[in-house]
Each structure stands twice: as structure tokens, then as C-alpha cells.
Write a protein that holds these residues in place. Structure first.
Motif, PDB file in Angstrom:
ATOM      1  N   LEU C 224      -3.725 -21.514  31.500  1.00 47.47           N
ATOM      2  CA  LEU C 224      -3.460 -20.077  31.046  1.00 47.47           C
ATOM      3  C   LEU C 224      -2.594 -19.229  31.444  1.00 47.47           C
ATOM      4  O   LEU C 224      -2.523 -18.122  30.548  1.00 47.47           O
ATOM      5  CB  LEU C 224      -5.351 -19.795  31.494  1.00 47.47           C
ATOM      6  CG  LEU C 224      -5.845 -18.277  30.995  1.00 47.47           C
ATOM      7  CD1 LEU C 224      -6.791 -19.378  29.485  1.00 47.47           C
ATOM      8  CD2 LEU C 224      -6.691 -18.287  32.061  1.00 47.47           C
ATOM      9  N   THR C 240      -5.968 -22.590  25.031  1.00 50.85           N
ATOM     10  CA  THR C 240      -6.549 -22.466  26.300  1.00 50.85           C
ATOM     11  C   THR C 240      -6.750 -20.764  26.391  1.00 50.85           C
ATOM     12  O   THR C 240      -7.961 -19.718  26.261  1.00 50.85           O
ATOM     13  CB  THR C 240      -6.021 -22.829  26.915  1.00 50.85           C
ATOM     14  OG1 THR C 240      -5.956 -24.217  26.994  1.00 50.85           O
ATOM     15  CG2 THR C 240      -6.839 -23.003  29.090  1.00 50.85           C
ATOM     16  N   GLN C 244     -10.154 -18.102  25.673  1.00 50.09           N
ATOM     17  CA  GLN C 244     -10.418 -17.426  27.297  1.00 50.09           C
ATOM     18  C   GLN C 244     -10.655 -15.667  26.608  1.00 50.09           C
ATOM     19  O   GLN C 244     -10.869 -15.128  26.784  1.00 50.09           O
ATOM     20  CB  GLN C 244      -9.188 -17.359  27.937  1.00 50.09           C
ATOM     21  CG  GLN C 244      -9.777 -17.160  29.279  1.00 50.09           C
ATOM     22  CD  GLN C 244      -9.457 -15.892  30.100  1.00 50.09           C
ATOM     23  OE1 GLN C 244      -8.484 -15.320  28.790  1.00 50.09           O
ATOM     24  NE2 GLN C 244      -9.719 -15.241  30.645  1.00 50.09           N
ATOM     25  N   GLN C 245      -9.452 -15.468  25.593  1.00 40.15           N
ATOM     26  CA  GLN C 245      -9.657 -14.052  24.722  1.00 40.15           C
ATOM     27  C   GLN C 245     -10.542 -14.414  24.171  1.00 40.15           C
ATOM     28  O   GLN C 245     -11.447 -12.739  24.343  1.00 40.15           O
ATOM     29  CB  GLN C 245      -8.095 -13.956  24.309  1.00 40.15           C
ATOM     30  CG  GLN C 245      -7.034 -13.464  24.902  1.00 40.15           C
ATOM     31  CD  GLN C 245      -5.842 -13.008  24.477  1.00 40.15           C
ATOM     32  OE1 GLN C 245      -5.319 -13.171  23.037  1.00 40.15           O
ATOM     33  NE2 GLN C 245      -4.987 -12.776  25.867  1.00 40.15           N
ATOM     34  N   GLY C 248     -13.226 -13.924  26.336  1.00 35.74           N
ATOM     35  CA  GLY C 248     -13.344 -11.982  26.596  1.00 35.74           C
ATOM     36  C   GLY C 248     -13.952 -11.030  25.344  1.00 35.74           C
ATOM     37  O   GLY C 248     -14.460 -10.001  25.648  1.00 35.74           O
TER      38      GLY C 248
END
Lengths: 417, 321, 290
Positions: C224, C240, C244-245, C248
Motif C-alpha cells: 500500500l 490495493t 483502500q481509498q 476510506g
């Protein structure tokens, strides 16, 4: 939406041809990835419509990585032109290192009270490096339908607050308090600094700590920890492993009655919750006491000192400082309250409720943020851990206060014995 | 000096020819790897580790203070407490991997090496978690163990054990072991694959001979196969040791945060290093103390690897002969 | 011949064999379920609406809870096809470099005696001991100077540097065990040192290469940090980082989050299913035997 973008683009293209200028692209570094859509669809089109020669892109990084990634990019010279600023020391250091440009004379900064600028100025207030964007206000959001169903009223005092919790617990259909301790920070943010100002009288106590006339072991700082310790009886089963998003879900799915909140939740909750919500400020000790709220200068924006487009970046910051942005931002993101003196109508009822407390109560900011978290051990980190420990019952409020005080006294001269 | 190990045995003609070839090929073989590795790994790391000998000043410049930062880390009560807490948590993590992950990997590999029907399918599926990102693994297990979602509780209830359910990730007493077991779940595929590869490389003749000697399947495993795969088990152990100090960071960071919640019970060297070096919320990153933690991490791993190379590997090699 | 005793003994031994086989399958199947169940759970719930996810996490989606809303959000908000392509390019290119350059270096270290050989070997594996993330700032400055920021090449170079130590470490260990006779025969046949490496040594170490490949692949695919620092632009983002974003951005929208996770998992599984045959073929080719 698409049409708006296209008109903007067409307009931009036309004016480009006319002016013969080359469009400059600015990028914004931010930790607010949730706000991507609002920047892309509301805020940036509004700016670009006025300044067709400047193209702005919003490029957020997840909050957990923001500081580390931003620092690395600044050191490596690849950071964006505009940088969303954490308050106080988080940005002050960037300014001292020369990463953030000074903007003290920026047009529009006069629209902000000095208390708002303080979060992004040097300790003596002489130099400012970020435009204040918004503050967040703490309090409690509740499920209005649940309250009506159980015949409950918004509590004014601490004892009323616990009476309400007892009633919800007795009824059994709702978890009284939607909060967990797994991520720890809620205990400090939605717990201690939410209810605490009523005990330490807001700015009076906070400045007392900074000047060295008050200590974390004084009763006004221990009492909120004692109250916090009582919360655990009303939190969901297994709250020790309940994460932040668990709590958000618990509340918005209608399974909990009260959510210890920051106003930044409003936008998300409006989208997710299917019931009517209300909000009340942190309860006071005795009816009629002056109330204090945590009205925390949370978010600002500055410019990278190394930007290749300083003129364009300044233009953008001037726009952020304008009344137009204040209104646009506050209404696009209800719960983030512009710090500008500009007056405008806040449309969201829940946000209006939070904002109304500024009239009735005295405002203060989070206790550990200015100066007190400048050393090691870090007071704010300590607050996360001991706050969760107190709720989890593995530390008494007195021990917690002692940890905070000892940590501070270790490096902060005015607190040294 | 350029000569192969077999010089003494090599015929004269061969030796002559090799001399003519020179040593250019050695450079060709080594240069690309050494260059990329030096430029993009050794140099940046050395730059960072060097910082541990300096202290930062307010204006951003640095002053040389020798081992001062190390003294702070080891003897200042606040730093020392964090350091030893993280270190001992790492040892627990290592211990769980050694007693759960590696024996489990050995068991699975041993069973797979019997070439059961559907062996390929088992092998492939058991390896699946290893391929997932920690972002995904962290999210999955938080959901399953979440008191709110209740999957773990319902599953326990299905076997009549609902009473056993606890918010494991949130309790100081169980959080570290729980995280370790999640890590085992994710990575058991690695020892399994390594050991499996070693097991099936054992010559059939050896096993046939043991069978003729009348050894049972179980005895063959203990007395013939296991000694032969000891070098692999050694590699697995040392990789576990190293991974425990370096790779454990991502999972713990993603599940328990940079402060190793609750109450630092899952704080490991990696999370301590990360928040010291890069900062955490209002805590500002301190590259000098961060580099100090990193150097300590480096020394700890170095000690482990040295012990492995000096003792274990030497003994294992004697075994092989 | 078929005395009753013998038949009985044969039967017990057959029974024992059957029960043995059964317990082997019980253990393997049991663990396989543990390994796969969480992944299955995520995929199953990604097809439900938010209430279904919370209300009935363990039941299959049905008319009342079925929803593709999560997938709709993911597909409209993220360009996962691009991200996946980026991840694939970075991983495959890094793997190739790690294996090829690592094997060449390991071969030199295991095969030839030269001054500083032992020292060089230690130098090459020291990198295992420090997380490369610590060198971030120097790496970033280097990439800025080389004008490689926001390119996939930056990631490939860093991952290659990161993967080489483990590869060299494992490969030298195995290369030492290779018989010298084959190589010396090849030398007598007049093969150059390069051809010996390419045509004799590489095929012999294939199974180990496959193992090293799997090992090195995981941290690269899942990283990441470096995508965030070196290549976070939309055009170079990896899966990845994208996931992840996305998490978020949609914290509370679990339908979308689960859909994003599923979308990120599926290609890996497909890729692995493809690779797995190669991997096992490599391992079982038995080249090391004897």
C-alpha cells in the motif's frame, strides 16, 4: 451534473482560446476522502467557473496515512500545490520547515476572527500559513423516533443524561450509547473533549494547562474521566472490539439511541439513517450552569511553498477565504462550519441545531491540541489510550489523570514541578 | 583467484579454457542485481539509519550526538517501556507462529505429500488467504469478530459454544494472540508450500528402502522424511523470525491502529517504528528517533540471523551428510 | 491359503487404510473450509443490501436482501480495470527481474570462488533485515531526480530491490546443493558460462524459482505504501491502493466496500489458479531429486 461539468469545460475552452493562456492545474492534498464527490461536483466547478484558466484536482489520502504520506511527498518535492492543514502543531511544523508558504497578507483573511486564525498561525499570531476552512462541534446526535417512542426528552444535566440512558437500557430495544473503544480515538474525541469543557470551563481550563496554573490531576479534569467511566454500562455488548464504523452503522441502522458525535457525521448520517435525528449539547452538571462546547478549528488549507503556480494557488486560497466559499462549503458539507464572519443561511436542520449552540454556550477547542501535544510522550496519544482504558475499566480515572499529567510534566516546562 | 570450487578435480584442458574466459561473466551475473539493490535499497536505508546518530533542531538542521538516541530509547523510562513492550509483543507473535503456524504448515504439507485425491484443490484453496492484501484480511476478520455483526458468535452458537464469545480484538488479554492467529490464517500457506516442495523432492528410493525395512508410514515420516527436510524447516523458522519483525506491521496497523490498541497490547516494533518515524495525529514524526528504532530492529534481526547461520544451519548441514 | 485370520488381518489393514484416508481428508477439508470461509462470506454479503448484511450476515442473499447496489457504486466510482492492469504489470515485471537477476547473482555466489564472495553474499541478504519503507524519503528523492514519480517503473525498481535479498538468500542455499558434475560436463562440452547458467542451472532450479516467485509476489501485490508515495496518480494506482481509498471514501457503505473487496479478490484468485498449475508443475518436476 455531467452537463454542468461539460458547460464548465466548454466555457474553459472558450476563454482559453480567447486569452491564449495555458490552463494551470493545481492539486489539493487532503485527508477527507469522504468529500471527494462534493469537491468534484460542487466546490471545484464553482471555482473553475470563475477562473477558467485554473484547473483544480482534489486528491485525498486516507486519514491514517495522510500525515506520513504528505510529509514524504513534501520532503521529496512531489506534494500537491494546495495542502489541507491539520490545526496547530501538525501544520506549524510544516511552516517552520518551509513547506507551507506564508499567507498573512492574503486578501480575504480579514473575514476571519483571530481565534480561527490562531490554529494556523505562529504562537505569537504574527504569521499565518493556512486559510481557516471549518470547525467541527461536538455533542450528541440521537434517534428522535426512539426518544418519542420511549417518551424521552433531551437531557440538560448530567444526571438527566444518565436517567435517559437508564430508561433506554431498561426498555431494551436500543443500545443506549453507540460508541466503542476498539479504535481508541473516539474515547478522547467524542468522549473526553466532548463532555470535558463543561467541567474545566472551556478556555479557562485549557489555557490554565498551557500556562501551568492547572493540572490534569485537578478535579475539573478528573471528573469528566469519572463520568466517562460510567458510559461503559450503556455501550453495546463487546464494545471493546466495536470499531468506529461499527458505531456509525449501529446508530444509522436504528439500533442505538444516542451517538456521541462530532458534527462531521451529519453528512454521512443524513444519507444512511432512515429516521429523524436530533442533537443536544454536552449536558452540564447543574441546571442553569454556563455550558461550554468543543467548537474545534479542525481544517484549513494552505499552499505548498514549492508550488510551481504560486499565483494560481493564491487565487484559489483567496476564493476559499471568500464568503461565497463559506456558504457553499458549509451547506455542501453540513457539519463542517465555516469559520468566516460571513452570514448566510445554513440549510440542514441538524447542522443548524449544532450551530445554534454557539449562541447559548461558550466555545473552546480540544484541550490537547495547542502546544500541549508538542513533546514526547504525546498528550493527545495518551488521551486516546487512557480514555479507552478508563471506559474499559482497566484504569481508574485518577490513574488516567496521573498518566496524562506525568507525561506532560516530563517535557513541558510550565508543568514541571 | 578466479576459479571454481572444483579446480582440483577439473581436467587440465578445462582449467586452461576457463582461464581464457576470464572473470567477466561473474561481473555480468552479479552487476545488475547488486546495482539495483544498492541504489534502491541499501543507499536509501543507509541514509535513514545514519539519521539515528543525529538530533534534529527546530530549524530543520541536525546535530551529531553519537549514540545519544540509543541511550534515550533504552534508558528513558517512557521510551524504554514502549520499546520493551513492543519487543516482547514481537516475541509472543513469533512464538505463536512457531507453535501454531509452522506445525500446522508441516501437518498440511505432510498430508498433501501423501498425494490424496483432490490434493491440488486443497493446496490451492488453503493458499488463497496468503494472496490477499492485509487491507482485505483486516477488514474480513474485523467483521467476523465484530460484536455487532455477530458472525463469530452465531458460528460458536451453532456448536453450542456461544457463551465462549468475547470481543477478543478489544481485550488486552486476548488481542495480541487473536491478531497472531489472524496472521497465521493468512500466511500458513507459505510454510506449507515450502515444506511440501521439500517433501516431494525426497527420492522415492529412500522411502522404498525404509518401507522394505518394515517402517510404518508414521515412522518413515519421523525418521526418514523429517531429518531430510530440516534445512527447509530452518529456512521457514528464520523467515518466520524476520517476517515477525517486519511484515507483522501491516496487519496490526490495519486492524489495531498505529497505537497497537487496546492499551498498547498489540504494539510491535513495526508500529512503534511507524509512529515514531512518520508521526501519528498530533505526534510529529521524528526521523532521528525513528531511525534509532529502525536500527535496533535491524540489530535484533541481525542477531537472530547470525545465530541461525552460525548454529542451526551448520548443524543442519552436518545432518545432511 | 485364505485362512480366516489372514482375511481378517487384510480387512483390518484395509479398514485402517480407509480410515486413514478419511482422516487425511477430514483434516485437509476442515482446514480448507477455515481458509476459504471468510472470503466466501465477503463475496456472499457483497450481493446484499445494507440491512441484509447486518441483519442476516450468514444467510445467502434472497429476494428480500439481494442487491447489486454495491457493485454499481464501485463500477461508477472507481476504475478498477486500470488499477488491476497496473498491479499486474508491476507484479509481473518485478517478479521477472527478481527471479532472473536474483538467480544470476545467486549462481555467481554459489558457483565461483572470488575475493569477497562471502562478504558480498552477506551484503546481498542484509536487506532482508530492514523494512525498505524506512528509506522512503531517499527513494522518493531518487525517483524525483530520475523523473520516475508517478510511473510504474518506480514501483518495479523498488520492489525488485526489495525482493532480491530473499531471492538471493533462498536461491544460493539451493544452488549449493546442485551437483557439480552436470555443470562440469557442460563445460567440457564447450558451453559458455552464460549458457551453463541459462540452459543447465535455470532448469534445475525451476521448482525453487516457483517458490520464490510466490513468496515475492505477495508483498508486491499487497503493498500500500509505495503506490501511495511513488505512484498515486489515477493512471498508475494499484488495486490495493484503489480498494483502500475506496474504503476510506465509503466507510459506512458496506455494500460498496464488500463489493470492492470482492472485485479486488477475484482477479488474484484467477491469476493464482493460472499460476498454481505452473507452480506445482515446477515443484513436482522433481528436478532436484537425486
Amino acid at each position: 451534473m455531467k452537463r454542468l461539468l461539460m458547460t464548465t469545460a466548454a466555457y474553459a475552452a472558450l476563454s482559453l482560446a480567447a486569452a491564449g493562456a495555458v490552463a494551470q492545474t493545481l492539486t489539493i492534498e487532503s485527508w477527507r476522502s469522504e468529500d471527494q464527490a462534493i469537491w468534484d461536483e460542487v466546490l471545484l466547478p464553482a471555482f473553475e467557473a470563475k477562473h477558467p484558466d485554473i484547473n483544480v484536482e482534489f486528491k485525498p489520502t486516507a486519514p491514517t496515512e495522510y500525515n506520513a504520506a504528505l510529509n514524504a511527498r513534501l520532503d521529496g518535492g512531489t506534494a500537491g500545490d494546495l495542502i489541507v492543514c491539520r490545526p496547530f502543531d501538525g501544520s506549524l511544523v510544516l511552516y517552520q520547515k518551509g513547506h507551507l508558504a506564508e499567507i498573512t497578507d492574503l486578501a480575504g483573511l480579514e473575514n476571519f476572527p483571530s481565534v480561527a486564525k490562531a490554529a494556523w498561525s505562529t504562537d505569537d499570531g504574527a504569521e499565518t500559513f493556512c486559510v481557516p476552512m471549518a470547525s467541527v462541534i461536538h455533542g450528541f446526535i440521537y434517534n428522535r423516533e426512539a426518544f418519542e417512542e420511549l417518551g424521552l426528552k433531551e437531557p440538560q444535566t448530567v444526571e438527566e443524561f444518565f436517567a435517559v440512558l437508564d430508561a433506554i437500557k431498561e426498555d431494551g430495544s436500543y443500545t443506549p450509547l453507540a460508541m466503542g473503544t476498539a479504535d481508541q480515538w473516539e474515547s478522547a474525541t467524542m468522549g473526553y473533549t466532548n463532555i470535558g469543557p463543561n467541567y474545566w470551563k472551556g478556555e479557562e481550563g485549557r489555557l490554565g494547562l498551557i500556562e501551568g496554573t492547572a493540572k490534569f490531576t485537578d478535579p475539573e479534569f478528573v471528573k469528566p474521566l469519572e463520568v466517562l467511566a460510567r458510559w461503559s454500562d450503556y455501550m453495546g455488548r463487546g464494545y471493546q472490539a466495536q470499531s468506529y464504523s461499527d458505531s456509525q452503522n449501529l446508530f444509522t441502522l436504528g439500533r442505538a439511541a444516542i451517538y456521541p458525535a462530532g458534527s462531521w457525521e451529519i453528512t454521512g448520517f443524513n444519507k444512511q439513517a432512515f429516521f429523524e435525528m436530533g442533537a443536544f449539547p454536552p449536558p452540564v452538571e447543574a441546571a442553569g450552569d454556563t455550558c461550554y462546547i468543543s467548537d474545534h478549528t479542525d481544517i484549513g488549507i494552505g499552499m505548498n511553498a514549492a508550488t510551481e503556480h504560486p499565483e494560481a494557488a493564491r487565487t484559489f486560497l483567496e476564493w476559499v477565504a471568500s464568503p461565497e466559499f463559506a456558504e457553499l462549503y458549509t451547506n455542501a458539507l453540513p457539519g463542517f462550519f465555516s469559520l468566516s464572519n460571513a452570514t448566510f443561511e445554513v440549510k440542514d436542520p441538524l447542522a443548524r441545531e449544532f450551530l445554534s449552540w454557539r449562541e447559548q454556550c461558550e466555545s473552546t477547542i480540544r484541550v490537547a491540541h495547542q502546544i500541549l501535544s508538542r513533546g514526547e510522550p504525546n498528550t493527545w496519544n495518551n488521551l486516546w489510550t487512557v480514555g479507552a482504558n478508563v471506559i474499559n475499566g482497566v484504569m481508574t480515572p485518577e490513574e488516567a489523570a496521573r498518566t496524562l499529567q506525568d507525561g506532560l510534566a516530563k517535557w513541558y516546562a510550565p508543568q514541571k514541578d | 583467484m578466479t576459479q571454481t570450487a572444483t579446480d582440483s578435480a577439473a581436467p587440465a584442458a578445462l582449467r586452461r579454457r576457463r582461464k581464457r574466459a576470464g572473470r567477466l561473466h561473474i561481473v555480468v551475473f552479479l552487476a545488475p542485481a547488486v546495482l539495483i539493490y544498492t541504489i534502491f535499497s541499501v543507499y536509501p536505508l543507509a541514509e535513514s539509519l545514519r539519521l539515528s546518530l543525529y538530533d534534529g533542531l527546530e530549524d530543520g538542521s541536525a546535530v551529531w550526538i553519537g549514540l545519544g538516541n540509543y541511550a534515550t530509547l533504552l534508558f528513558d523510562p517512557d521510551w524504554a517501556r514502549q520499546f520493551w513492550n513492543a519487543f516482547s509483543n514481537n516475541l509472543v507473535l513469533f512464538f505463536v507462529h512457531m507453535v501454531v503456524q509452522n506445525p500446522l504448515g508441516l501437518l498440511l504439507a505432510a498430508l498433501l505429500s501423501l498425494a490424496p485425491r483432490f490434493g491440488g484443490a486443497y493446496r490451492t484453496l488453503i493458499f488463497v488467504p496468503t494472496l490477499l492484501s492485509v487491507v482485505i484480511v483486516g477488514f474480513i476478520w474485523e467483521l467476523i469478530l465484530s460484536p455487532l455483526w455477530g458472525v463469530a458468535e452465531t458460528l460458536l452458537g451453532a456448536v453450542g459454544l456461544a457463551g465462549l464469545y468475547q470481543p477478543w480484538l478489544g481485550l488486552e488479554s486476548s488481542a495480541l494472540v487473536t491478531v497472531s492467529l489472524i496472521s497465521v490464517w493468512q500466511y500458513v500457506g507459505i510454510p506449507m508450500m515450502l515444506i511440501y516442495a521439500a517433501l516431494i523432492a525426497i527420492p522415492d528410493e529412500l522411502i522404498d528402502a525404509a518401507r522394505v525395512d518394515g517402517l510404518s508410514g508414521f515412522a518413515i515420516f519421523w525418521k526418514v522424511k523429517l531429518p531430510l527436510i530440516l534445512p527447509t524447516l530452518g529456512i521457514v523458522a528464520i523467515l518466520t523470525y524476520i517476517g515477525n519483525f517486519t511484515a507483522s506491521f501491516d496487519l496490526i496497523y490495519s486492524i489495531q491502529g498505529a497505537l497497537g490498541a487496546p492499551n498498547f497490547s498489540t504494539d510491535v516494533m513495526g508500529t512503534l517504528l511507524f509512529r515514531t518515524f512518520f508521526g501519528q495525529q498530533l505526534q510529529l514524526g521524528d526521523v532521528h528517533m525513528g531511525a534509532t528504532v529502525a536500527s535496533m530492529l535491524f540489530f535484533i534481526i541481525l542477531v537472530g540471523v547470525t545465530i541461525y547461520l552460525a548454529l542451526v544451519q551448520r548443524r543442519l548441514q552436518r545432518y545432511e551428510m | 491359503m485364505n485362512t480366516p485370520v489372514r482375511t481378517a488381518r487384510a480387512r483390518t489393514s484395509r479398514l485402517r487404510r480407509i480410515s486413514g484416508t478419511a482422516s487425511v481428508h477430514a483434516v485437509l477439508l476442515g482446514y480448507t473450509l477455515i481458509a476459504v470461509f471468510p472470503v466466501f462470506l465477503v463475496m456472499m454479503n457483497s450481493f446484499k443490501d445494507r440491512r441484509g448484511i447486518f441483519g442476516e450476515p450468514l444467510s445467502l442473499p434472497h429476494a428480500g436482501t439481494f442487491s447489486l447496489e454495491g457493485y454499481a457504486t464501485v463500477l461508477s466510482e472507481g476504475s478498477f480495470a486500470t488499477y488491476f492492469g497496473n498491479s499486474l504489470i508491476v507484479t509481473v515485471a518485478s517478479l521477472f527481474l527478481i527471479l532472473f537477476l536474483g538467480a544470476a547473482a545467486a549462481h555467481a555466489l554459489a558457483e565461483y570462488r572470488f575475493r569477497f564472495n562471502a562478504l558480498l553474499k552477506i551484503y546481498m541478504i542484509v536487506g532482508i533485515m530492514v523494512p525498505i519503507r524506512l528509506g522512503t524519503v531517499a527513494i522518493l528523492k531518487l525517483m524525483v531526480d530520475l523523473n520516475l514519480v508517478n510511473t510504474l517503473l518506480a514501483l518495479i525498481l523498488v520492489y525488485t530491490a526489495q525482493g532480491l535479498p530473499v531471492a538471493v538468500f533462498i536461491l544460493t542455499e539451493f544452488m549449493r546443493t546442485l551437483s557439480r558434475d552436470i555443470k562440469d560436463c557442460a563445460r567440457i562440452d564447450g558451453l559458455s558460462e552464460y549458457r551453463i547458467f541459462l540452459e543447465v542451472v535455470l532448469p534445475l532450479i525451476r521448482p525453487v524459482l516457483a517458490t520464490v516467485a510466490v513468496f515475492s509476489m505477495i508483498p508486491i501485490w499487497n503493498d500500500l505504501w509505495f503506490p501511495l508515495i511513488l505512484a498515486s496518480s489515477d493512471a498508475t494506482k494499484t488495486v490495493t491502493l484503489g480498494v483502500q481509498q475506496f474504503i476510506g471514501q465509503f466507510t459506512v457503505n458496506w455494500g460498496a466496500v464488500l463489493a470492492a473487496l470482492s472485485i479486488a479478490i477475484l482477479p488474484v484468485l484467477g491469476l493464482y489458479a493460472l499460476f498454481s498449475r505452473q507452480l506445482i508443475a515446477g515443484i513436482t518436476s522433481g528436478a532436484v531429486k537425486g
